[in-house]
Design a protein around this motif. Structure first.
Motif, short mmCIF file in Angstrom:
data_model
loop_
_atom_site.label_atom_id
_atom_site.label_comp_id
_atom_site.label_asym_id
_atom_site.label_seq_id
_atom_site.Cartn_x
_atom_site.Cartn_y
_atom_site.Cartn_z
N ASP A 124 -10.58 -3.51 -3.24
CA ASP A 124 -10.80 -2.16 -2.69
C ASP A 124 -9.68 -1.21 -3.10
OD1 ASP A 124 -13.17 -2.94 -1.45
OD2 ASP A 124 -12.15 -3.47 0.43
N TYR A 125 -8.45 -1.71 -3.05
CA TYR A 125 -7.30 -0.88 -3.42
C TYR A 125 -7.34 -0.54 -4.90
CZ TYR A 125 -2.58 1.00 -3.16
OH TYR A 125 -1.50 1.84 -3.20
N VAL A 126 -7.61 -1.53 -5.74
CA VAL A 126 -7.69 -1.29 -7.20
C VAL A 126 -8.80 -0.30 -7.51
CG1 VAL A 126 -8.13 -2.37 -9.44
CG2 VAL A 126 -6.71 -3.55 -7.76
N SER A 127 -9.93 -0.45 -6.84
CA SER A 127 -11.05 0.46 -7.04
C SER A 127 -10.70 1.89 -6.61
CB SER A 127 -12.27 -0.03 -6.27
OG SER A 127 -13.34 0.87 -6.40
N ALA A 128 -9.98 2.00 -5.50
CA ALA A 128 -9.59 3.33 -5.00
C ALA A 128 -8.59 3.99 -5.95
CB ALA A 128 -9.00 3.21 -3.60
N THR B 171 -0.89 4.93 -0.09
CA THR B 171 -2.32 5.09 -0.32
C THR B 171 -2.58 5.20 -1.82
OG1 THR B 171 -2.29 7.50 -0.23
CG2 THR B 171 -2.55 6.31 1.88
N PRO B 172 -3.79 4.92 -2.25
CA PRO B 172 -4.11 5.09 -3.66
C PRO B 172 -3.85 6.53 -4.14
CG PRO B 172 -5.76 3.74 -2.64
CD PRO B 172 -4.87 4.24 -1.53
N PHE B 173 -4.13 7.49 -3.28
CA PHE B 173 -3.86 8.88 -3.63
C PHE B 173 -2.37 9.11 -3.87
CE2 PHE B 173 -2.65 13.20 -2.40
CZ PHE B 173 -3.44 13.94 -3.26
N GLN B 174 -1.53 8.59 -2.97
CA GLN B 174 -0.08 8.74 -3.13
C GLN B 174 0.41 8.03 -4.39
OE1 GLN B 174 0.93 7.03 0.66
NE2 GLN B 174 1.42 9.03 1.56
N LEU B 175 -0.14 6.85 -4.65
CA LEU B 175 0.27 6.09 -5.83
C LEU B 175 -0.04 6.86 -7.11
CD1 LEU B 175 1.32 3.46 -7.09
CD2 LEU B 175 -1.02 2.60 -7.00
N VAL B 176 -1.23 7.38 -7.22
CA VAL B 176 -1.61 8.13 -8.41
C VAL B 176 -0.82 9.44 -8.50
CG1 VAL B 176 -3.53 9.30 -9.59
CG2 VAL B 176 -3.87 7.04 -8.59
N SER B 177 -0.55 10.05 -7.36
CA SER B 177 0.27 11.27 -7.36
C SER B 177 1.68 10.98 -7.89
CB SER B 177 0.37 11.86 -5.96
OG SER B 177 -0.87 12.32 -5.53
N LYS C 26 9.05 -1.97 -6.80
CA LYS C 26 9.20 -2.49 -5.44
C LYS C 26 8.63 -1.54 -4.38
CE LYS C 26 13.26 -5.28 -6.52
NZ LYS C 26 12.59 -6.35 -7.11
N GLN C 27 7.54 -0.90 -4.74
CA GLN C 27 6.87 -0.01 -3.79
C GLN C 27 5.56 -0.59 -3.28
OE1 GLN C 27 6.74 3.64 -6.01
NE2 GLN C 27 8.66 4.31 -5.12
N LEU C 28 5.09 -1.63 -3.92
CA LEU C 28 3.91 -2.35 -3.47
C LEU C 28 4.18 -3.83 -3.56
CD1 LEU C 28 0.95 -0.43 -5.22
CD2 LEU C 28 1.50 -0.44 -2.79
N THR C 29 3.48 -4.59 -2.76
CA THR C 29 3.63 -6.04 -2.82
C THR C 29 2.70 -6.59 -3.91
OG1 THR C 29 1.95 -6.30 -1.10
CG2 THR C 29 4.25 -6.26 -0.39
N PRO C 30 3.06 -7.73 -4.50
CA PRO C 30 2.24 -8.29 -5.58
C PRO C 30 0.79 -8.59 -5.20
CG PRO C 30 4.39 -9.32 -5.56
CD PRO C 30 4.32 -8.47 -4.34
N ASP C 31 0.53 -8.87 -3.92
CA ASP C 31 -0.84 -9.18 -3.53
C ASP C 31 -1.76 -7.96 -3.59
OD1 ASP C 31 0.60 -8.14 -1.33
OD2 ASP C 31 -0.90 -8.92 0.08
N THR C 32 -1.19 -6.78 -3.78
CA THR C 32 -2.01 -5.57 -3.89
C THR C 32 -2.91 -5.64 -5.13
OG1 THR C 32 -0.18 -4.35 -2.90
CG2 THR C 32 -1.93 -3.04 -3.85
#
Length: 121
Positions: free
Chosen positions: A105-109, A48-54, A94-100
């Motif tokens: 919406d994901y970038v905004s989050a 999730t965006p929260f987990q990524l930023v954490s 290698k924790q997200l795919t390049p299409d992310t």
């Protein structure tokens, strides 16, 4: 009376220690035991965006050029670090795919989560 109580208690403890026996056995196994500690996450947009930023805040992406803790907040505040930078670091790890990167919406989050770090209430 005090001396008698202390002496009796000491004698009791000594006799208890002398009469108590412990048998320890050891078994040795020839099978190797392996313990693996991994923090790698399957490449998917399941983070999730929260987990990524954490994770970024905790310094998980230092080797990808994203600083952690106050340096991350400082970098975001002064527009040296963007949400896309953090996403690119997760892709490199290698924790997200390049299409992310193309998921608005994901970038905004992620940007919203970074903003919330910069503006604690």
């Amino acid at each position: 009376m005090k001396y008698f109580t202390i002496a009796s208690l000491s004698l009791f403890c000594l006799s208890l220690a002398a009469t108590t026996s412990v048998q320890a056995t050891t078994s040795i196994s020839n099978e190797p035991k392996s313990i693996a500690l991994t923090i790698a996450i399957e490449p998917s947009s399941q983070i999730t965006p929260f987990q990524l930023v954490s994770l970024a805040y905790q310094g998980m992406y230092r080797s990808q050029g994203i600083p952690g803790f106050a340096s991350l907040i400082f970098g975001y505040h002064y527009q040296q670090i963007t949400a896309k930078d953090v996403i690119k670091a997760a892709i490199a790890a290698k924790q997200l795919t390049p299409d992310t990167l193309t998921d608005r919406d994901y970038v905004s989050a992620v940007d919203t989560q970074l903003f919330s770090l910069d503006r604690p209430d």
